[in-house]
Design an enzyme around this catalytic site. Structure first.
Site, PDB file in Angstrom:
ATOM      1  N   SER A  41      -1.238  -6.327  10.093  1.00  0.00           N
ATOM      2  CA  SER A  41      -0.670  -7.655   8.620  1.00  0.00           C
ATOM      3  C   SER A  41       0.505  -8.206   9.140  1.00  0.00           C
ATOM      4  O   SER A  41       1.794  -6.654   9.880  1.00  0.00           O
ATOM      5  CB  SER A  41      -0.605  -6.622   6.737  1.00  0.00           C
ATOM      6  OG  SER A  41       0.162  -7.467   6.609  1.00  0.00           O
TER       7      SER A  41
ATOM      8  N   ARG B 201       1.198  -1.221   0.035  1.00  0.00           N
ATOM      9  CA  ARG B 201       0.089   0.257  -0.104  1.00  0.00           C
ATOM     10  C   ARG B 201       1.037   1.083  -0.095  1.00  0.00           C
ATOM     11  O   ARG B 201       2.402   1.716   0.035  1.00  0.00           O
ATOM     12  CB  ARG B 201      -0.810   0.297   1.354  1.00  0.00           C
ATOM     13  CG  ARG B 201      -2.162  -1.037   0.942  1.00  0.00           C
ATOM     14  CD  ARG B 201      -2.884  -0.679   2.302  1.00  0.00           C
ATOM     15  NE  ARG B 201      -1.916  -1.487   2.934  1.00  0.00           N
ATOM     16  CZ  ARG B 201      -1.394  -0.620   4.555  1.00  0.00           C
ATOM     17  NH1 ARG B 201      -1.169   0.972   4.581  1.00  0.00           N
ATOM     18  NH2 ARG B 201      -0.992  -1.202   5.325  1.00  0.00           N
TER      19      ARG B 201
ATOM     20  N   ASP C 194     -10.036 -10.647   7.586  1.00  0.00           N
ATOM     21  CA  ASP C 194      -9.061  -9.147   8.041  1.00  0.00           C
ATOM     22  C   ASP C 194     -10.435  -8.177   8.369  1.00  0.00           C
ATOM     23  O   ASP C 194     -10.187  -7.358   8.432  1.00  0.00           O
ATOM     24  CB  ASP C 194      -8.880  -8.731   6.396  1.00  0.00           C
ATOM     25  CG  ASP C 194      -7.588  -7.894   6.226  1.00  0.00           C
ATOM     26  OD1 ASP C 194      -6.843  -7.703   7.939  1.00  0.00           O
ATOM     27  OD2 ASP C 194      -7.688  -7.069   5.367  1.00  0.00           O
TER      28      ASP C 194
ATOM     29  N   ARG D 254       1.821 -12.200  -1.867  1.00  0.00           N
ATOM     30  CA  ARG D 254      -0.135 -12.849  -1.353  1.00  0.00           C
ATOM     31  C   ARG D 254      -0.970 -13.686  -2.489  1.00  0.00           C
ATOM     32  O   ARG D 254      -0.452 -14.251  -3.738  1.00  0.00           O
ATOM     33  CB  ARG D 254      -0.809 -11.601  -1.245  1.00  0.00           C
ATOM     34  CG  ARG D 254       0.075 -10.720  -0.077  1.00  0.00           C
ATOM     35  CD  ARG D 254      -1.146  -9.272  -0.033  1.00  0.00           C
ATOM     36  NE  ARG D 254      -0.846  -8.154   1.170  1.00  0.00           N
ATOM     37  CZ  ARG D 254      -1.542  -9.078   2.687  1.00  0.00           C
ATOM     38  NH1 ARG D 254      -2.062  -9.715   2.914  1.00  0.00           N
ATOM     39  NH2 ARG D 254      -0.901  -7.882   3.273  1.00  0.00           N
TER      40      ARG D 254
ATOM     41  N   LYS E  14      -3.595 -12.280  12.017  1.00  0.00           N
ATOM     42  CA  LYS E  14      -5.195 -12.456  11.847  1.00  0.00           C
ATOM     43  C   LYS E  14      -5.463 -13.947  10.912  1.00  0.00           C
ATOM     44  O   LYS E  14      -6.059 -14.676  11.336  1.00  0.00           O
ATOM     45  CB  LYS E  14      -5.592 -11.564  10.785  1.00  0.00           C
ATOM     46  CG  LYS E  14      -5.968  -9.712  11.810  1.00  0.00           C
ATOM     47  CD  LYS E  14      -6.386  -8.864  11.546  1.00  0.00           C
ATOM     48  CE  LYS E  14      -6.296  -8.367   9.993  1.00  0.00           C
ATOM     49  NZ  LYS E  14      -4.957  -8.459   9.611  1.00  0.00           N
ATOM     50  N   THR E  15      -4.859 -13.896  10.029  1.00  0.00           N
ATOM     51  CA  THR E  15      -5.497 -15.010   7.944  1.00  0.00           C
ATOM     52  C   THR E  15      -4.733 -16.531   9.137  1.00  0.00           C
ATOM     53  O   THR E  15      -5.685 -17.045   9.181  1.00  0.00           O
ATOM     54  CB  THR E  15      -5.316 -14.642   7.392  1.00  0.00           C
ATOM     55  OG1 THR E  15      -5.158 -13.167   6.766  1.00  0.00           O
ATOM     56  CG2 THR E  15      -5.387 -15.606   6.376  1.00  0.00           C
TER      57      THR E  15
ATOM     58  N   HIS F 101     -10.645  -3.740  12.127  1.00  0.00           N
ATOM     59  CA  HIS F 101      -9.766  -4.626  11.240  1.00  0.00           C
ATOM     60  C   HIS F 101      -9.160  -5.433  11.713  1.00  0.00           C
ATOM     61  O   HIS F 101      -8.350  -5.763  12.660  1.00  0.00           O
ATOM     62  CB  HIS F 101      -8.226  -3.586  10.882  1.00  0.00           C
ATOM     63  CG  HIS F 101      -6.998  -3.923  10.301  1.00  0.00           C
ATOM     64  ND1 HIS F 101      -5.987  -3.636  10.452  1.00  0.00           N
ATOM     65  CD2 HIS F 101      -7.369  -5.283   9.643  1.00  0.00           C
ATOM     66  CE1 HIS F 101      -5.441  -4.568   9.572  1.00  0.00           C
ATOM     67  NE2 HIS F 101      -6.080  -4.706   8.676  1.00  0.00           N
TER      68      HIS F 101
ATOM     69  N   LYS G 162      -8.995  -2.220   0.837  1.00  0.00           N
ATOM     70  CA  LYS G 162      -8.915  -1.202   1.508  1.00  0.00           C
ATOM     71  C   LYS G 162      -8.982  -0.026   1.373  1.00  0.00           C
ATOM     72  O   LYS G 162      -9.763   0.420   2.788  1.00  0.00           O
ATOM     73  CB  LYS G 162      -7.248  -1.482   1.715  1.00  0.00           C
ATOM     74  CG  LYS G 162      -6.286  -2.006   2.752  1.00  0.00           C
ATOM     75  CD  LYS G 162      -6.720  -2.711   3.747  1.00  0.00           C
ATOM     76  CE  LYS G 162      -5.986  -3.686   4.386  1.00  0.00           C
ATOM     77  NZ  LYS G 162      -7.011  -4.559   5.216  1.00  0.00           N
TER      78      LYS G 162
END
Length: 532
Positions: free
Chosen positions: A239, A60, A258, A324, A243-244, A219, A200
């Protein structure tokens, strides 16, 4: 020329976008795959995946994201965190971008942001790249075919990577720009092929719109116990904090990985897919996510692969550490069919502590939870943002400052009210370093993290003996079955305990200095939880 499923009254020319080449409306995955390959945007991979690269932007660009300063939002945007763009500059940007688009082919996807029909956002995504259309089709929620006939977008997002912004003309910083205009209900993205900007942008919109309805945008990832949505857990974190990985527990039902909302009805996923990091991904540690890298239409982003066999190299980060894969949620066998859960029973705040100070798990009081939520301490992980090449300690309020259009206290108070109403238990989990700081210590063993989380979620951890942490004041378990007791006491994992004490003192000061800016806006109990 128009192709695909479209409500004739809602074509782009009805939105003032004219003179384009072919416009492909709501193509399904096979056609998007075919178009992407025909146009040279990507390569067919094993299992029918799509292998793509994103050029110089492999993460990003938060410093290039702007909010247009219009009267409707001037008093509610957190301007310190969201650089303003003047309306006239946006109008010029729109005029120049749509002029650049003339004669070029575009792909339109009409999608939903939000699994709860009562609170979803109807989004029209206009993309220059076919694979961006495929990506966002995975990541947002796909309407039924019949729903497309009457689809009227609440917001339109235009992504044109070949358009280069001009800071002098457009009031931006570089040739890359992400501009949100709440008055015109439009987002313009230019100068970047990184697909994460698409999703996003929708998250940022929902983060602004939902609090007005008393809904907490988060988030976070989320899951629930099999057959029991009441037993829902949410996992806050930036990130790279897990989380995932940690929410994709095969013994629980995955709601999403997410972005979620917490309404008076419970938890709901904003998305229809997952965008998982693949660096060092293994079939042994994360079999479900690994399997998606050989499933049809999964978008594999910025991964090195063998040119002949198309075999992926999960250890080669020469393109980026932020490699990713994007895939629909139903590629995970234990994913929820509804993407809905109950009110969170457990709230986990994930942090990646590069200092090696924090314990692997700690129980938080509601006031301490607010303190750590507003602090949002973690370490930026290499590749997630441009210019970050190794873990970098940072404070990202609400565990997602780049996506927060409103002031942090708005989200903090919402979460505080939800916790008070529904009685969630809060935990801080460190997936960062132990036995020393980054460069000396090692990453927290994922096996230990999983064991601690399992104990927290099944309730057994609450029965453990706890000690009061000398640095942060939260409760830390002394022993947990299946976990090395030394790991629970970070100081004991360091060869030089004096060095640990020095590092801990430094981190305590960092927390205190960062939190000072929130003190005028918070309740007394949260102030009392602050480190003095």
């Amino acid at each position: 020329m128009d192709h695909g499923r479209v409500n004739p009254t809602m074509k782009l020319d009805h939105q003032g976008i004219t003179g384009l080449g072919a416009v492909y409306y709501n193509l399904l995955e096979p056609d998007l795959m075919q178009k992407a390959i025909e146009r040279g945007e990507g390569t067919m991979g094993q299992g029918g995946t799509l292998l793509v690269t994103t050029g110089k932007h492999t993460g990003r660009s938060p410093k290039d994201k702007f909010v247009v300063r219009t009267p409707d939002v001037v008093d509610t945007i957190w301007w310190d965190n969201n650089p303003p763009m003047e309306p006239a500059a946006f109008d010029q940007l729109y005029a120049d971008m749509t002029a650049h688009m003339k004669g070029r082919d575009y792909f339109v996807q009409d999608l939903f942001g939000g699994a709860d029909p009562a609170h979803r956002l109807d989004v029209r995504m206009v993309t220059e790249l076919a694979w961006h259309g495929l990506f966002i089709r995975h990541l947002l929620r796909r309407p039924e075919r019949a729903e497309l006939d009457g689809f009227a977008p609440d917001w339109t997002i235009i992504n044109c990577p070949t358009f280069k912004a001009d800071p002098a003309r457009h009031g931006c910083r570089t040739e890359t720009v992400i501009a949100l205009n709440f008055a015109r209900k439009m987002i313009l993205i230019g100068g970047t092929e990184y697909a994460g900007e698409n999703k996003k942008s929708v998250f940022t919109l929902l983060n602004y719109l939902l609090p007005e309805k008393g809904i907490m945008p988060m988030h976070c990832s989320a899951n629930h116990a099999p057959g029991n949505p009441v037993d829902t857990a949410v996992f806050f974190g930036l990130s790279g904090t897990g989380k995932t990985t940690l929410s994709a527990d095969p013994t629980r039902v995955l709601i999403g990985d997410d972005e979620h909302g917490w309404s008076d009805r419970g938890t709901f996923n904003f998305e229809g897919g997952c965008y998982a990091k693949t660096i060092s991904l293994s079939a042994e540690a994360e079999p479900e996510i690994f399997a998606t890298t050989q499933k049809f239409a999964t978008v594999i982003e910025n991964m090195v692969f063998d040119p002949e066999t198309k075999e992926l190299d999960f250890e080669d980060s020469s393109l980026t550490a932020n490699m990713r894969c994007a895939y629909p949620l139903d590629y995970i066998s234990n994913a929820s069919e509804t993407a809905l859960g109950g009110h969170p029973k457990n709230i986990i705040m994930l942090t990646c502590d590069a200092y090696g100070v924090l314990p692997p798990i700690a129980r938080l009081t509601p006031a301490q939870a607010m303190y750590h939520f507003l602090s949002g301490f973690t370490s930026k992980v290499a590749g997630t943002e441009r210019g970050v090449t190794e873990p970098e300690p940072t404070f990202s309020t609400c565990f997602g400052a780049p996506f927060m259009p409103r002031r942090p206290e708005v989200y903090g108070k919402l979460l505080q009210e939800k916790i008070a109403t529904h009685g969630a238990t809060c935990w801080l989990v460190n997936t960062g370093w132990t036995g020393g700081a980054y460069g000396t210590g090692k990453r927290m063993p994922i096996k230990a993290t999983r064991a601690l989380l399992s104990a927290a979620l099944d309730g057994s951890l609450s029965e453990a003996t706890f000690r009061k942490d000398a640095n942060f004041g939260f409760d830390v378990p002394v022993t947990v079955e299946g976990v090395d007791a030394r790991l629970l006491d970070p100081r004991s994992t360091w060869a030089d305990t004096a060095a640990y004490d020095k590092q801990a003192h430094k981190l305590v000061e960092m927390f205190a200095n960062n939190f000072a800016k929130y003190v005028p806006y918070i309740d007394e109990d949260v102030k009392a939880a602050a480190i003095g």
